[in-house]
Design a protein around this motif. Structure first.
Motif, PDB file in Angstrom:
ATOM      1  N   GLU A 342       0.920  -1.475   0.082  1.00  0.00           N
ATOM      2  CA  GLU A 342      -0.361  -0.162   0.013  1.00  0.00           C
ATOM      3  C   GLU A 342       0.471   1.480  -0.325  1.00  0.00           C
ATOM      4  OE1 GLU A 342      -3.024   2.038   2.523  1.00  0.00           O
ATOM      5  OE2 GLU A 342      -3.159   0.038   3.075  1.00  0.00           O
ATOM      6  N   GLY A 343       2.466   1.083   0.749  1.00  0.00           N
ATOM      7  CA  GLY A 343       3.387   2.490   0.649  1.00  0.00           C
ATOM      8  C   GLY A 343       4.277   2.467  -0.251  1.00  0.00           C
ATOM      9  N   ILE A 344       4.134   1.605  -1.120  1.00  0.00           N
ATOM     10  CA  ILE A 344       5.151   1.581  -1.862  1.00  0.00           C
ATOM     11  C   ILE A 344       5.480   3.113  -2.783  1.00  0.00           C
ATOM     12  CG2 ILE A 344       4.495   0.132  -4.178  1.00  0.00           C
ATOM     13  CD1 ILE A 344       7.306  -1.219  -1.729  1.00  0.00           C
ATOM     14  N   PHE A 345       4.505   3.242  -3.004  1.00  0.00           N
ATOM     15  CA  PHE A 345       5.019   4.216  -4.118  1.00  0.00           C
ATOM     16  C   PHE A 345       4.615   5.973  -3.435  1.00  0.00           C
ATOM     17  CE2 PHE A 345       2.322   1.614  -6.450  1.00  0.00           C
ATOM     18  CZ  PHE A 345       3.260   2.122  -7.682  1.00  0.00           C
ATOM     19  N   GLN A 346       4.928   5.748  -2.024  1.00  0.00           N
ATOM     20  CA  GLN A 346       5.444   7.017  -0.650  1.00  0.00           C
ATOM     21  C   GLN A 346       7.005   6.959  -1.038  1.00  0.00           C
ATOM     22  OE1 GLN A 346       3.523   5.947   3.269  1.00  0.00           O
ATOM     23  NE2 GLN A 346       1.684   5.834   2.245  1.00  0.00           N
ATOM     24  N   LEU A 347       7.697   8.141  -1.362  1.00  0.00           N
ATOM     25  CA  LEU A 347       8.506   8.874  -0.910  1.00  0.00           C
ATOM     26  C   LEU A 347       9.419   8.575   0.175  1.00  0.00           C
ATOM     27  CD1 LEU A 347      10.530  10.550  -2.797  1.00  0.00           C
ATOM     28  CD2 LEU A 347      10.020  12.657  -1.297  1.00  0.00           C
ATOM     29  N   PHE A 348      10.129   7.840  -0.348  1.00  0.00           N
ATOM     30  CA  PHE A 348      11.506   7.150   1.251  1.00  0.00           C
ATOM     31  C   PHE A 348      10.252   5.815   1.879  1.00  0.00           C
ATOM     32  CE2 PHE A 348      12.434  11.830   1.328  1.00  0.00           C
ATOM     33  CZ  PHE A 348      13.548  11.922  -0.025  1.00  0.00           C
ATOM     34  N   LYS A 349       9.676   5.788   0.893  1.00  0.00           N
ATOM     35  CA  LYS A 349       9.117   4.359   1.847  1.00  0.00           C
ATOM     36  C   LYS A 349       9.998   2.954   1.191  1.00  0.00           C
ATOM     37  CE  LYS A 349       5.686   2.689   4.726  1.00  0.00           C
ATOM     38  NZ  LYS A 349       5.631   2.747   6.148  1.00  0.00           N
ATOM     39  N   GLY A 365      12.559   5.572  -6.529  1.00  0.00           N
ATOM     40  CA  GLY A 365      12.402   5.572  -7.192  1.00  0.00           C
ATOM     41  C   GLY A 365      10.721   5.128  -7.918  1.00  0.00           C
ATOM     42  N   LEU A 366       9.964   4.430  -6.599  1.00  0.00           N
ATOM     43  CA  LEU A 366       9.069   4.720  -7.685  1.00  0.00           C
ATOM     44  C   LEU A 366       7.475   6.100  -6.867  1.00  0.00           C
ATOM     45  CD1 LEU A 366       7.999   0.731  -6.221  1.00  0.00           C
ATOM     46  CD2 LEU A 366       7.766   1.902  -8.141  1.00  0.00           C
ATOM     47  N   ALA A 367       8.300   6.801  -6.423  1.00  0.00           N
ATOM     48  CA  ALA A 367       7.506   7.754  -6.534  1.00  0.00           C
ATOM     49  C   ALA A 367       7.893   8.621  -6.914  1.00  0.00           C
ATOM     50  CB  ALA A 367       8.179   8.190  -4.536  1.00  0.00           C
ATOM     51  N   THR A 368       8.497   8.331  -7.288  1.00  0.00           N
ATOM     52  CA  THR A 368       9.426   9.208  -9.129  1.00  0.00           C
ATOM     53  C   THR A 368       8.463   8.916 -10.290  1.00  0.00           C
ATOM     54  OG1 THR A 368      11.166   9.631  -8.486  1.00  0.00           O
ATOM     55  CG2 THR A 368      10.674   9.801 -11.221  1.00  0.00           C
ATOM     56  N   VAL A 369       8.188   7.475  -9.961  1.00  0.00           N
ATOM     57  CA  VAL A 369       7.275   6.830 -11.225  1.00  0.00           C
ATOM     58  C   VAL A 369       5.800   7.498 -11.930  1.00  0.00           C
ATOM     59  CG1 VAL A 369       6.243   5.023 -12.297  1.00  0.00           C
ATOM     60  CG2 VAL A 369       8.449   5.489 -11.716  1.00  0.00           C
ATOM     61  N   LEU A 370       5.187   7.168  -9.723  1.00  0.00           N
ATOM     62  CA  LEU A 370       3.919   7.694  -9.586  1.00  0.00           C
ATOM     63  C   LEU A 370       3.587   9.336  -9.724  1.00  0.00           C
ATOM     64  CD1 LEU A 370       1.189   7.323  -8.723  1.00  0.00           C
ATOM     65  CD2 LEU A 370       2.462   7.652  -5.845  1.00  0.00           C
ATOM     66  N   ASN A 371       4.591   9.897  -9.229  1.00  0.00           N
ATOM     67  CA  ASN A 371       4.934  11.637  -9.935  1.00  0.00           C
ATOM     68  C   ASN A 371       4.748  11.491 -11.476  1.00  0.00           C
ATOM     69  OD1 ASN A 371       4.854  14.152  -9.367  1.00  0.00           O
ATOM     70  ND2 ASN A 371       6.808  14.376 -10.517  1.00  0.00           N
ATOM     71  N   ILE A 372       5.392  11.072 -11.995  1.00  0.00           N
ATOM     72  CA  ILE A 372       5.119  10.865 -13.431  1.00  0.00           C
ATOM     73  C   ILE A 372       4.414  10.019 -14.233  1.00  0.00           C
ATOM     74  CG2 ILE A 372       6.467  10.125 -15.509  1.00  0.00           C
ATOM     75  CD1 ILE A 372       9.257  10.310 -14.237  1.00  0.00           C
ATOM     76  N   VAL A 373       3.299   8.917 -13.935  1.00  0.00           N
ATOM     77  CA  VAL A 373       2.194   9.245 -14.430  1.00  0.00           C
ATOM     78  C   VAL A 373       1.147   9.439 -14.491  1.00  0.00           C
ATOM     79  CG1 VAL A 373       0.788   6.917 -14.309  1.00  0.00           C
ATOM     80  CG2 VAL A 373       3.313   6.448 -14.532  1.00  0.00           C
ATOM     81  N   SER A 374       0.638  10.133 -12.817  1.00  0.00           N
ATOM     82  CA  SER A 374      -0.030  10.840 -12.744  1.00  0.00           C
ATOM     83  C   SER A 374       0.489  12.562 -13.489  1.00  0.00           C
ATOM     84  CB  SER A 374      -0.078  11.381 -11.196  1.00  0.00           C
ATOM     85  OG  SER A 374      -0.095  10.396 -10.127  1.00  0.00           O
ATOM     86  N   LYS A 375       1.102  12.892 -13.515  1.00  0.00           N
ATOM     87  CA  LYS A 375       1.023  13.921 -14.445  1.00  0.00           C
ATOM     88  C   LYS A 375       0.529  13.817 -15.877  1.00  0.00           C
ATOM     89  CE  LYS A 375       2.872  17.064 -10.601  1.00  0.00           C
ATOM     90  NZ  LYS A 375       4.581  17.824 -10.576  1.00  0.00           N
ATOM     91  N   LEU A 376       0.998  12.332 -16.055  1.00  0.00           N
ATOM     92  CA  LEU A 376       0.860  12.131 -17.902  1.00  0.00           C
ATOM     93  C   LEU A 376      -0.785  11.874 -17.742  1.00  0.00           C
ATOM     94  CD1 LEU A 376       4.122   9.923 -18.376  1.00  0.00           C
ATOM     95  CD2 LEU A 376       2.838  12.775 -19.413  1.00  0.00           C
ATOM     96  N   THR A 393       1.237  -2.062 -12.974  1.00  0.00           N
ATOM     97  CA  THR A 393       0.573  -1.788 -14.530  1.00  0.00           C
ATOM     98  C   THR A 393      -0.296  -0.831 -14.606  1.00  0.00           C
ATOM     99  OG1 THR A 393      -0.766  -3.987 -14.576  1.00  0.00           O
ATOM    100  CG2 THR A 393      -1.369  -2.104 -15.905  1.00  0.00           C
ATOM    101  N   PHE A 394       0.321   0.432 -15.566  1.00  0.00           N
ATOM    102  CA  PHE A 394       0.286   1.527 -15.743  1.00  0.00           C
ATOM    103  C   PHE A 394      -0.387   1.910 -16.677  1.00  0.00           C
ATOM    104  CE2 PHE A 394       4.727   1.720 -17.243  1.00  0.00           C
ATOM    105  CZ  PHE A 394       4.521   2.349 -18.124  1.00  0.00           C
ATOM    106  N   THR A 395      -1.106   3.513 -16.733  1.00  0.00           N
ATOM    107  CA  THR A 395      -1.999   3.692 -17.698  1.00  0.00           C
ATOM    108  C   THR A 395      -1.135   5.048 -18.349  1.00  0.00           C
ATOM    109  OG1 THR A 395      -3.491   4.511 -17.040  1.00  0.00           O
ATOM    110  CG2 THR A 395      -3.766   2.610 -17.441  1.00  0.00           C
ATOM    111  N   ILE A 396      -1.169   5.928 -19.220  1.00  0.00           N
ATOM    112  CA  ILE A 396      -0.571   6.969 -19.934  1.00  0.00           C
ATOM    113  C   ILE A 396      -1.754   7.761 -20.882  1.00  0.00           C
ATOM    114  CG2 ILE A 396       0.549   8.769 -21.234  1.00  0.00           C
ATOM    115  CD1 ILE A 396       2.896   6.347 -20.550  1.00  0.00           C
ATOM    116  N   LYS A 397      -2.664   8.855 -20.532  1.00  0.00           N
ATOM    117  CA  LYS A 397      -3.816   9.522 -21.432  1.00  0.00           C
ATOM    118  C   LYS A 397      -3.364   9.789 -22.767  1.00  0.00           C
ATOM    119  CE  LYS A 397      -7.191  12.757 -20.634  1.00  0.00           C
ATOM    120  NZ  LYS A 397      -8.623  11.288 -20.908  1.00  0.00           N
ATOM    121  N   LYS A 398      -4.069   9.224 -23.291  1.00  0.00           N
ATOM    122  CA  LYS A 398      -3.598   9.908 -25.171  1.00  0.00           C
ATOM    123  C   LYS A 398      -3.720  11.224 -25.390  1.00  0.00           C
ATOM    124  CE  LYS A 398      -4.440   5.647 -27.318  1.00  0.00           C
ATOM    125  NZ  LYS A 398      -5.342   4.488 -28.146  1.00  0.00           N
TER     126      LYS A 398
END
Length: 398
Positions: A342-349, A365-376, A393-398
């Motif tokens: 559950e907390g794997i995407f939190q910064l420094f977690k 690393g995973l906090a960076t991934v979440l940041n990029i994916v969310s803003k995409l 599994t991740f999505t990117i809005k067209k």
């Protein structure tokens, strides 16, 4: 003519008027719709939404008039805000000593007036919703009721405007602090890298030159110094990547071959006997290429690092629908404990697990991934089983 008196709470009233940020603003459709509606219902040639400033009457909406302000000294609204009633009516201003020689009456033929004070919850009168006519009038009960009701709606619009201003100020403050934090992180990280490199180099030199003179404990201490320096360097590099990830999002979308992206990932990360399986179809997608590559570098890199299989394997998939590109990254690694997912995407977690080289991750690393994916415009999720592997599994809005 008798000029309107100044309310006892004038200072607080003026502070309230200014707090809405509406003085000297351009006409807005939602306010103009109300004055147009009131003019139609009351069959009046003029309908106004006014805000009483210190010396003037600003007309936020002015149906039937070519100007947007007048002197407060001659305003009917200045009298209206002093009255406790919900509607202030002058049926014939020519017969009222307060208005009989008023310039608005003499020059503009303002004979009839009806104004509903725009009152806040604290009872402060900001201005009025009012109508004028060039002849004496008597309003029906229905017309009076509608004016009073619409005045309340005007105040609600004012409150909404105030909340929007507060939200904008909060957003601007957060953006400023975020910029300052990024600058601070960049400066600190950059300034720390040089002395850290010196510490690491000196530890290695000390071990090489004087290691034989130290006992086992002394050499172990030197190893601790070197290991701690390398760990801190990893943190610094990770923080720089995290705060620079927003720079990737500023890149323009381009048409790119998905195969080219997979080849780039393979060239960067895959060595020895690791397997990389990916779709072979030559599919072209329209994406922010550097951002997508960074996502893959983090996910695929973790799949290889946290993997104790004799043949580390990473499999990626691709699909799409009308709105999103859909990617997955699956591995045969050590897996992630369900309690820690559950907390794997939190910064420094971090999971606390060591990678193939015996190092514990930074949780960046995973906090960076979440940041990029969310803003995409996308989302990311994971499924994992200890000893079996993990699928992101991740999505990117067209």
């Amino acid at each position: 003519m008798i000029s309107p008196k100044t309310p006892d709470n004038e200072q607080q009233r003026l502070e309230a008027v200014h707090s809405y940020g509406l003085l000297d603003t351009l006409p807005e459709e939602e306010f103009d719709d109300i004055t147009s509606l009131i003019a139609g219902i009351c069959e009046a040639p003029i309908s106004l939404i006014t805000l009483l400033d210190a010396e003037r009457n600003f007309l936020k909406s002015h149906y039937g008039l070519p100007f947007n302000e007048s002197s407060r000294d001659i305003s009917f609204c200045g009298h209206a805000i002093l009255e406790p009633e919900p509607l202030f009516i002058i049926e014939d201003a020519r017969l009222d000593p307060r208005f009989e020689d008023n310039p608005l009456v003499i020059e503009n033929k303002a004979v009839f007036y009806a104004g509903a004070p725009l009152r806040t919850e604290d009872g402060l009168s900001l201005g009025t919703l009012c109508i004028f006519d060039t002849k004496p009038r008597v309003l029906s009960k229905k017309q009076k009721k509608i004016i009073i009701a619409m005045a309340k709606q005007v105040v609600k619009l004012f409150e909404l405007q105030k909340k929007n201003i507060a939200l904008k100020n909060t957003r601007d403050t957060l953006q400023k602090r975020n910029r300052e934090l990024k600058e601070f992180a960049g400066i600190v990280s950059h300034d720390l890298k040089s002395p850290l490199a010196n510490i690491t180099a000196l530890a290695r030199l000390l071990k090489e030159e004087y290691g034989p003179n130290f006992d086992a404990t002394g050499n172990q201490y030197i190893d601790y110094i070197e290991e701690s320096s390398l760990t801190l360097k990893t943190y610094i590099d990770g923080m720089l990547k995290y705060y620079k990830s927003d720079e990737l999002l500023a890149k323009e979308k381009v048409y790119v071959s998905l195969s080219a992206i997979y080849e780039e990932i393979e060239d960067i990360l895959f060595i020895d006997n690791a397997e990389f399986k990916h779709p072979e179809d030559d599919i072209t997608i329209f994406v922010n290429q550097p951002a997508l590559v960074q996502i893959f570098i983090n996910l695929v890199g973790n799949s290889l690092k946290y993997n104790r299989s004799s043949v580390p394997s990473v499999t990626t998939t691709f699909a799409e629908n009308d709105s999103y590109y859909i990617f997955s990254v699956q591995d045969n690694g050590i897996g992630i404990d369900a309690k820690k997912q559950e907390g794997i995407f939190q910064l420094f977690k971090t999971t606390g697990e060591k990678d193939r080289n015996g190092h514990i991750g930074t949780g960046i690393g995973l906090a960076t991934v979440l940041n990029i994916v969310s803003k995409l415009g996308g989302m990311i999720s994971l499924e994992s089983e200890l000893g079996i592997g993990t699928t992101f599994t991740f999505t990117i809005k067209k």
